[in-house]
Write a protein that holds these residues in place. Structure first.
Motif, PDB file in Angstrom:
ATOM      1  N   THR A  78     -12.559 -88.877 -23.226  1.00  0.00           N
ATOM      2  CA  THR A  78     -13.026 -88.729 -21.778  1.00  0.00           C
ATOM      3  C   THR A  78     -11.993 -88.348 -21.035  1.00  0.00           C
ATOM      4  O   THR A  78     -12.091 -87.875 -19.651  1.00  0.00           O
ATOM      5  CB  THR A  78     -13.787 -89.858 -21.693  1.00  0.00           C
ATOM      6  OG1 THR A  78     -14.358 -90.434 -22.684  1.00  0.00           O
ATOM      7  CG2 THR A  78     -14.853 -89.691 -20.409  1.00  0.00           C
ATOM      8  N   VAL A  94     -12.131 -90.094 -32.297  1.00  0.00           N
ATOM      9  CA  VAL A  94     -12.881 -89.822 -30.817  1.00  0.00           C
ATOM     10  C   VAL A  94     -13.336 -88.267 -30.948  1.00  0.00           C
ATOM     11  O   VAL A  94     -12.597 -87.573 -30.838  1.00  0.00           O
ATOM     12  CB  VAL A  94     -12.005 -90.285 -29.822  1.00  0.00           C
ATOM     13  CG1 VAL A  94     -12.517 -90.051 -28.349  1.00  0.00           C
ATOM     14  CG2 VAL A  94     -11.288 -91.590 -30.069  1.00  0.00           C
ATOM     15  N   ILE A  99     -18.865 -92.237 -27.660  1.00  0.00           N
ATOM     16  CA  ILE A  99     -19.148 -93.183 -26.276  1.00  0.00           C
ATOM     17  C   ILE A  99     -19.525 -91.780 -25.195  1.00  0.00           C
ATOM     18  O   ILE A  99     -20.177 -92.069 -24.422  1.00  0.00           O
ATOM     19  CB  ILE A  99     -17.949 -94.137 -25.876  1.00  0.00           C
ATOM     20  CG1 ILE A  99     -18.119 -95.263 -26.882  1.00  0.00           C
ATOM     21  CG2 ILE A  99     -18.211 -94.550 -24.597  1.00  0.00           C
ATOM     22  CD1 ILE A  99     -17.036 -96.460 -26.967  1.00  0.00           C
ATOM     23  N   ALA A 100     -18.509 -90.913 -25.218  1.00  0.00           N
ATOM     24  CA  ALA A 100     -18.776 -89.927 -24.061  1.00  0.00           C
ATOM     25  C   ALA A 100     -19.524 -88.704 -24.718  1.00  0.00           C
ATOM     26  O   ALA A 100     -19.992 -87.813 -23.859  1.00  0.00           O
ATOM     27  CB  ALA A 100     -17.199 -89.269 -23.702  1.00  0.00           C
ATOM     28  N   TRP A 129     -16.097-100.934 -29.805  1.00  0.00           N
ATOM     29  CA  TRP A 129     -14.847-100.765 -30.640  1.00  0.00           C
ATOM     30  C   TRP A 129     -14.352-101.801 -31.567  1.00  0.00           C
ATOM     31  O   TRP A 129     -14.368-101.706 -32.660  1.00  0.00           O
ATOM     32  CB  TRP A 129     -13.588-100.412 -29.574  1.00  0.00           C
ATOM     33  CG  TRP A 129     -13.527 -99.027 -29.231  1.00  0.00           C
ATOM     34  CD1 TRP A 129     -14.153 -97.847 -29.728  1.00  0.00           C
ATOM     35  CD2 TRP A 129     -12.759 -98.916 -28.111  1.00  0.00           C
ATOM     36  NE1 TRP A 129     -13.682 -96.806 -28.876  1.00  0.00           N
ATOM     37  CE2 TRP A 129     -12.566 -97.235 -27.959  1.00  0.00           C
ATOM     38  CE3 TRP A 129     -11.780 -99.272 -27.461  1.00  0.00           C
ATOM     39  CZ2 TRP A 129     -11.845 -96.463 -27.038  1.00  0.00           C
ATOM     40  CZ3 TRP A 129     -10.988 -98.770 -26.438  1.00  0.00           C
ATOM     41  CH2 TRP A 129     -10.951 -97.196 -26.348  1.00  0.00           C
ATOM     42  N   PHE A 156      -8.217 -92.258 -25.332  1.00  0.00           N
ATOM     43  CA  PHE A 156      -9.233 -93.180 -25.874  1.00  0.00           C
ATOM     44  C   PHE A 156      -8.757 -93.620 -27.331  1.00  0.00           C
ATOM     45  O   PHE A 156      -9.012 -94.626 -27.739  1.00  0.00           O
ATOM     46  CB  PHE A 156     -10.343 -92.906 -25.814  1.00  0.00           C
ATOM     47  CG  PHE A 156     -10.930 -92.958 -24.245  1.00  0.00           C
ATOM     48  CD1 PHE A 156     -11.475 -94.217 -23.891  1.00  0.00           C
ATOM     49  CD2 PHE A 156     -10.805 -91.948 -23.486  1.00  0.00           C
ATOM     50  CE1 PHE A 156     -11.647 -94.562 -22.509  1.00  0.00           C
ATOM     51  CE2 PHE A 156     -11.099 -92.203 -22.021  1.00  0.00           C
ATOM     52  CZ  PHE A 156     -11.690 -93.597 -21.408  1.00  0.00           C
ATOM     53  N   ASN A 210     -19.756-103.494 -23.204  1.00  0.00           N
ATOM     54  CA  ASN A 210     -19.464-101.835 -22.878  1.00  0.00           C
ATOM     55  C   ASN A 210     -18.621-101.615 -24.107  1.00  0.00           C
ATOM     56  O   ASN A 210     -18.840-102.045 -25.308  1.00  0.00           O
ATOM     57  CB  ASN A 210     -18.243-102.106 -21.760  1.00  0.00           C
ATOM     58  CG  ASN A 210     -17.216-102.929 -21.932  1.00  0.00           C
ATOM     59  OD1 ASN A 210     -16.839-103.209 -23.237  1.00  0.00           O
ATOM     60  ND2 ASN A 210     -16.256-103.131 -21.183  1.00  0.00           N
ATOM     61  N   GLY A 211     -18.248-100.249 -23.973  1.00  0.00           N
ATOM     62  CA  GLY A 211     -17.667 -99.505 -25.095  1.00  0.00           C
ATOM     63  C   GLY A 211     -16.657-100.367 -25.795  1.00  0.00           C
ATOM     64  O   GLY A 211     -16.333-100.377 -27.156  1.00  0.00           O
ATOM     65  N   HIS A 212     -15.786-100.850 -25.097  1.00  0.00           N
ATOM     66  CA  HIS A 212     -14.664-101.573 -25.554  1.00  0.00           C
ATOM     67  C   HIS A 212     -15.150-102.751 -26.548  1.00  0.00           C
ATOM     68  O   HIS A 212     -14.773-102.943 -27.863  1.00  0.00           O
ATOM     69  CB  HIS A 212     -13.828-102.512 -24.662  1.00  0.00           C
ATOM     70  CG  HIS A 212     -12.720-101.576 -23.900  1.00  0.00           C
ATOM     71  ND1 HIS A 212     -13.064-100.590 -23.019  1.00  0.00           N
ATOM     72  CD2 HIS A 212     -11.599-101.397 -24.119  1.00  0.00           C
ATOM     73  CE1 HIS A 212     -12.027 -99.897 -22.662  1.00  0.00           C
ATOM     74  NE2 HIS A 212     -11.202-100.379 -23.209  1.00  0.00           N
ATOM     75  N   VAL A 255     -15.386 -86.940 -28.382  1.00  0.00           N
ATOM     76  CA  VAL A 255     -14.982 -86.498 -27.050  1.00  0.00           C
ATOM     77  C   VAL A 255     -14.054 -87.328 -26.358  1.00  0.00           C
ATOM     78  O   VAL A 255     -14.411 -88.615 -26.046  1.00  0.00           O
ATOM     79  CB  VAL A 255     -16.189 -86.078 -26.052  1.00  0.00           C
ATOM     80  CG1 VAL A 255     -15.761 -85.838 -24.589  1.00  0.00           C
ATOM     81  CG2 VAL A 255     -16.949 -85.061 -26.951  1.00  0.00           C
ATOM     82  N   GLN A 271     -24.008 -96.366 -20.983  1.00  0.00           N
ATOM     83  CA  GLN A 271     -23.843 -95.773 -19.641  1.00  0.00           C
ATOM     84  C   GLN A 271     -23.740 -94.323 -19.417  1.00  0.00           C
ATOM     85  O   GLN A 271     -23.079 -94.055 -18.277  1.00  0.00           O
ATOM     86  CB  GLN A 271     -22.765 -96.702 -18.990  1.00  0.00           C
ATOM     87  CG  GLN A 271     -21.411 -96.371 -19.032  1.00  0.00           C
ATOM     88  CD  GLN A 271     -20.805 -97.086 -20.382  1.00  0.00           C
ATOM     89  OE1 GLN A 271     -21.859 -97.567 -21.516  1.00  0.00           O
ATOM     90  NE2 GLN A 271     -19.503 -97.331 -20.568  1.00  0.00           N
ATOM     91  N   LYS A 272     -23.658 -93.491 -20.563  1.00  0.00           N
ATOM     92  CA  LYS A 272     -23.150 -92.268 -20.239  1.00  0.00           C
ATOM     93  C   LYS A 272     -24.395 -91.384 -20.656  1.00  0.00           C
ATOM     94  O   LYS A 272     -25.275 -91.240 -19.956  1.00  0.00           O
ATOM     95  CB  LYS A 272     -21.853 -91.739 -21.052  1.00  0.00           C
ATOM     96  CG  LYS A 272     -20.658 -92.632 -20.710  1.00  0.00           C
ATOM     97  CD  LYS A 272     -19.537 -92.206 -21.244  1.00  0.00           C
ATOM     98  CE  LYS A 272     -18.535 -93.418 -21.041  1.00  0.00           C
ATOM     99  NZ  LYS A 272     -17.418 -93.164 -20.265  1.00  0.00           N
ATOM    100  N   ASP A 295     -15.884 -92.262 -32.421  1.00  0.00           N
ATOM    101  CA  ASP A 295     -16.412 -92.736 -30.961  1.00  0.00           C
ATOM    102  C   ASP A 295     -17.188 -91.726 -30.384  1.00  0.00           C
ATOM    103  O   ASP A 295     -16.653 -90.767 -30.084  1.00  0.00           O
ATOM    104  CB  ASP A 295     -15.070 -93.125 -30.469  1.00  0.00           C
ATOM    105  CG  ASP A 295     -15.206 -93.419 -28.911  1.00  0.00           C
ATOM    106  OD1 ASP A 295     -16.222 -93.022 -28.355  1.00  0.00           O
ATOM    107  OD2 ASP A 295     -14.109 -93.934 -28.342  1.00  0.00           O
TER     108      ASP A 295
HETATM  109  C1  LIG Z   1     -14.500 -92.156 -25.458  1.00  0.00           C
HETATM  110  C2  LIG Z   1     -14.415 -93.338 -24.925  1.00  0.00           C
HETATM  111  N1  LIG Z   1     -14.175 -94.403 -25.702  1.00  0.00           N
HETATM  112  C3  LIG Z   1     -14.365 -95.716 -25.246  1.00  0.00           C
HETATM  113  C4  LIG Z   1     -14.560 -95.901 -23.870  1.00  0.00           C
HETATM  114  C5  LIG Z   1     -14.412 -97.299 -23.547  1.00  0.00           C
HETATM  115  O1  LIG Z   1     -15.786 -97.675 -23.066  1.00  0.00           O
HETATM  116  P1  LIG Z   1     -15.875 -98.726 -21.865  1.00  0.00           P
HETATM  117  O2  LIG Z   1     -15.403 -98.287 -20.676  1.00  0.00           O
HETATM  118  O3  LIG Z   1     -17.415 -98.719 -21.643  1.00  0.00           O
HETATM  119  O4  LIG Z   1     -15.493-100.190 -22.456  1.00  0.00           O
HETATM  120  C6  LIG Z   1     -14.961 -94.966 -23.109  1.00  0.00           C
HETATM  121  C7  LIG Z   1     -15.130 -95.141 -21.653  1.00  0.00           C
HETATM  122  O5  LIG Z   1     -15.059 -94.288 -20.860  1.00  0.00           O
HETATM  123  C8  LIG Z   1     -14.875 -93.544 -23.553  1.00  0.00           C
HETATM  124  O6  LIG Z   1     -15.170 -92.656 -22.771  1.00  0.00           O
END
Ligand SMILES: Cc1ncc(COP(=O)(O)O)c(C=O)c1O
Length: 400
Positions: free
Chosen positions: A147, A143, A176-177, A72, A94, A67-69, A145, A199-200, A174
């Motif tokens: 979230t 970051v 991710i969003a 990171w 985040f 996932n996003g973690h 956006v 997943q977004k 980042d």
């Molecule tokens: C901006 C942002 N960074 C990091 C993450 C972490 O991603 P994940 O939940 O897939 O580990 C999220 C998850 O919503 C996010 O929105």
């Protein structure tokens, strides 16, 4: 209401995972493929240029099964050694999360906290960079956006601050969003490392993430004393064997899903994808302005210039937010995102916050359905609200 009308296709309007297109689901619905040769191997290679096109970069991308973690940690692991210092401007949950991950790897983090409703103050960032005359800050974690707060930060302006202060820190974003939702131009904006998940905006079920990096970042990686073998981006970005893309077994079905999602994005055109998200976000804001005329409805980010086009955080007051989320879920088949980190745990104010996800596979009728669901819930629960929200949103979607 004595009759629930929740049956029918459910709408998951949360900020990730997002709505999965049927084309993606269908592409994933297949027997286990051969992982040694043939279709899957060719398909994987075909993903790389199309991922680069979404991120607007000509440089490298590494794929992770995470996932996003995980992204990171992957990004940090390649360029940050124990004892390094990072500057982390924060406007929501985040940035703190990414900083905590860096602390876990032994880095020092210098956090500039701008609260939860306003974007970065670039002057304070410039001051922090200027004060670092020894250039101890190795990277800025940015970051794009957030979230939780739905703030969209100005990455090109941050690049200018780094350039004007003559600070050599890596710019790590980042997205991710934001990727595949809000405009993002990795090379043009001078971003050195960018992380995202599938997943977004990329519309694939959670489970894959991506780290993009440019030659500056590759040089920083080369100067590292050691890098964790699994997170090392070098073999993933330049694999000699298929398994090196993934550091092990391929995420077979996700790859087919991603292929279908990238086809959708590029058939539409990434510029059009960004414009669609912007238009739909503006429709939500227009409805919000009407609701806010009378009653507690309040968007978390006051200035539209700093609002995400993919997620919207709302405060409806402690007694109404969770109640509305529950009501539309039970009665309309509509799931809204929970509030995240906007009030301390246990504080009743936390129940005021919720979030709308409008990222990826969303169109005009879905957004009007989402807004209609909110209006219906507010009517049912007797939550005071201004009139004309749906008219206002329809006019925006119609381009009037
Ligand atoms: C901006 C942002 N960074 C990091 C993450 C972490 O991603 P994940 O939940 O897939 O580990 C999220 C998850 O919503 C996010 O929105």
């Amino acid at each position: 209401m004595d009759l629930s009308v929740a049956q029918g296709r459910e709408y998951l309007a949360i900020p990730g995972p997002s709505v999965i297109p049927d084309a993606v689901l269908q592409a994933m619905h297949r027997p286990a493929p051969n992982i040694y040769a043939g279709d899957l191997v060719d398909l994987t290679r075909s993903l790389i240029p199309d991922l680069r096109r979404v991120a607007r970069t000509e440089h490298h991308v590494a794929i992770y099964i995470s996932n996003g973690h995980g992204a990171w940690e992957a990004a940090l692991s390649n360029v940050i050694a124990p004892g390094d210092t990072l500057l982390v401007p924060a406007c929501g949950r985040f940035a703190h999360g990414w900083a905590e991950m860096a602390n876990g790897l032994g880095a020092e983090t210098q956090i500039l906290d701008f609260g939860k409703s306003a974007p970065w103050d670039l002057n304070r960032i410039a001051d922090a960079l200027r004060a670092d005359t020894a250039h101890r800050i190795k990277a800025v974690l940015a970051v794009h956006v957030d979230t939780s707060s739905s703030i969209r930060n100005d990455i090109p302006a941050l690049r200018r601050v780094l350039d004007e202060t003559g600070h050599p820190a890596l710019l790590m974003a980042d997205c991710i969003a934001s990727l595949g939702c809000d405009r993002f131009e990795m090379d043009l904006w001078g971003v050195d490392v960018m992380v995202t998940g599938c997943q977004k905006g990329l519309m694939v079920p959670p489970g894959m993430s991506f780290v993009f990096f440019n030659p500056r970042a590759a040089s920083a990686r080369a100067a590292m004393p050691r890098v964790s073998r699994y997170w090392d981006w070098s073999p993933r970005a330049n694999p000699e064997e298929f398994y090196q893309f993934f550091g092990g077994t391929a995420p077979t079905h996700h790859l087919y899903g991603l292929r279908a999602a990238l086809d959708l994005i590029h058939a539409e055109g990434i510029d059009h994808v960004w414009d669609r998200h912007e238009r739909l976000a503006q429709a939500i804001w227009a409805a919000a302005d009407a609701w806010a005329q009378d009653g507690p409805f309040r968007l978390n980010v006051a200035d539209p210039a700093y609002r995400s086009h993919a997620v919207t955080a709302i405060d409806l007051g402690a007694q109404h937010g969770t109640a509305l989320r529950d009501w539309v879920s039970d009665n309309m088949g509509l799931t809204l995102g929970i509030g995240l980190g906007m009030a301390p745990p246990g504080d009743p104010a936390a129940h005021g916050f919720f979030r709308l996800g409008h990222m990826g596979h969303v169109n005009g009728q879905m957004i009007l359905g989402l807004l209609g669901g909110l209006e219906t819930g507010m009517c049912a629960l007797g939550i005071p609200h201004g009139r004309g929200a749906l008219d206002a949103a329809a006019a925006v979607i119609a381009g009037r």
